[in-house]
Scaffold this motif. Structure first.
Motif, PDB file in Angstrom:
ATOM      1  N   GLU A   3       0.834  -1.195   0.000  1.00 27.04           N
ATOM      2  CA  GLU A   3       0.000   0.000   0.000  1.00 27.04           C
ATOM      3  C   GLU A   3       0.871   1.247   0.000  1.00 27.04           C
ATOM      4  O   GLU A   3       1.785   1.388   0.811  1.00 27.04           O
ATOM      5  CB  GLU A   3      -0.920  -0.010   1.220  1.00 27.04           C
ATOM      6  N   THR A   4       0.585   2.159  -0.930  1.00 25.52           N
ATOM      7  CA  THR A   4       1.289   3.431  -0.998  1.00 25.52           C
ATOM      8  C   THR A   4       0.274   4.552  -0.855  1.00 25.52           C
ATOM      9  O   THR A   4      -0.650   4.668  -1.673  1.00 25.52           O
ATOM     10  CB  THR A   4       2.039   3.585  -2.335  1.00 25.52           C
ATOM     11  N   GLU A  83      -5.965   1.682  -7.597  1.00 23.65           N
ATOM     12  CA  GLU A  83      -5.601   3.018  -7.123  1.00 23.65           C
ATOM     13  C   GLU A  83      -6.849   3.871  -7.115  1.00 23.65           C
ATOM     14  O   GLU A  83      -7.585   3.903  -8.102  1.00 23.65           O
ATOM     15  CB  GLU A  83      -4.535   3.651  -8.018  1.00 23.65           C
TER      16      GLU A  83
END
Length: 288
Positions: A3-4, A83
């Protein structure tokens, strides 16, 4: 890293919240309804989105509007990873009592489709607004709070005009199974106060309990019991806020036979005890 997070501002249950996250592994959200409005914009990947009593396939460039208190949940579809940008805001942030309020700002939340599939130029417009929001909330220059509201208004006005242009056509379910599960959800929404079992519901809709259990989870993202409890707790919140009924009476009224079980489920879904929730509503009245 799975996860970013490119941006995380505010609290999800607060007056204004925005998060931009990219995930590379399967993910399902855990909160199912809240008293804030939600805007969901998918940038990459595909998601299943269950809203109220229908399921949708969300693709990149889709903009989703979820009214406050509507039950909803995203789920995994296809290859893992996606995203997205999500925005939540309250009536206090930009509601009827706000000097900049106009009913057209909320047209997209009232539209029956919930989902707007944007053309390329529209995607560029929305992405530009999102980029400006990100810049303001990261830099926090003088007046950024005001500019944040103005950018949100611009997004909502754009969506309201999209809602005006979009024809209201009969909803097409993805499959006969999706239609059947939608009918079952509508039945639960109308009868959750009554004793309800998976076997009993399966018999009513001429399905095997095993098949119904699997299909319900696949289509809605909820297990059967998760959804029933969510519908019951949502109604319990309304009764705690709008009536003087005793908590044990509310538990019985929404279908719980055991007050302890009601308390556990209420805290699991709301992070508060029923009594704490009632006290909070009395201290901070929410605008309708």
């Amino acid at each position: 890293m799975s996860e970013t997070i490119a941006l995380n501002y505010g609290a999800e249950e607060g007056d204004f919240y925005i998060q931009h996250v990219k995930r590379t592994e399967p993910f399902e959200r855990t909160n199912h309804f809240h008293g804030t409005y939600e805007i969901y914009y998918l940038l990459a990947g595909q998601r299943g989105y269950f809203i109220k009593d229908r399921s949708y396939l969300i693709s990149p460039g889709d903009l989703v509007f979820i009214n406050k208190h509507d039950v909803h949940k995203t789920s995994n579809i296809g290859p893992p990873g996606h995203e997205r940008i999500v925005i939540n805001f309250s009536d206090r942030f930009l509601g009827k009592d706000h000097p900049l309020y106009h009913e057209s700002l909320f047209a997209a939340f009232q539209h029956p489709s919930h989902v707007f599939s944007l053309k390329l130029q529209e995607q560029i417009f929305v992405q530009t607004i999102m980029n400006k929001l990100t810049k303001e909330l990261k830099e926090r220059a003088t007046g950024y709070e005001t500019y944040t509201k103005l950018l949100l208004m611009e997004l909502l006005l754009f969506a309201g005009r999209c809602a005006e242009r979009q024809e209201t056509v009969p909803f097409e379910h993805a499959s006969p199974l999706h239609k059947k599960i939608s009918e079952i959800v509508q039945y639960i929404n109308g009868h959750f106060q009554e004793p309800m079992t998976l076997a009993g519901l399966a018999g009513r809709f001429y399905m095997s309990p095993y098949y119904l259990s699997r299909a319900f989870k696949d289509v809605t993202g909820f297990t059967f019991i998760e959804y029933v409890n969510t519908a019951r707790i949502k109604e319990a919140q309304r009764l705690l806020k709008e009536t003087d009924m005793k908590i044990i009476g509310i538990a019985e009224a929404v279908g719980f036979e055991n007050i302890a079980h009601f308390g556990r489920m209420f805290k699991k879904l709301t992070k508060l005890t029923p009594l704490a929730f009632r006290k909070m509503q009395q201290q901070v009245p929410l605008a309708d």
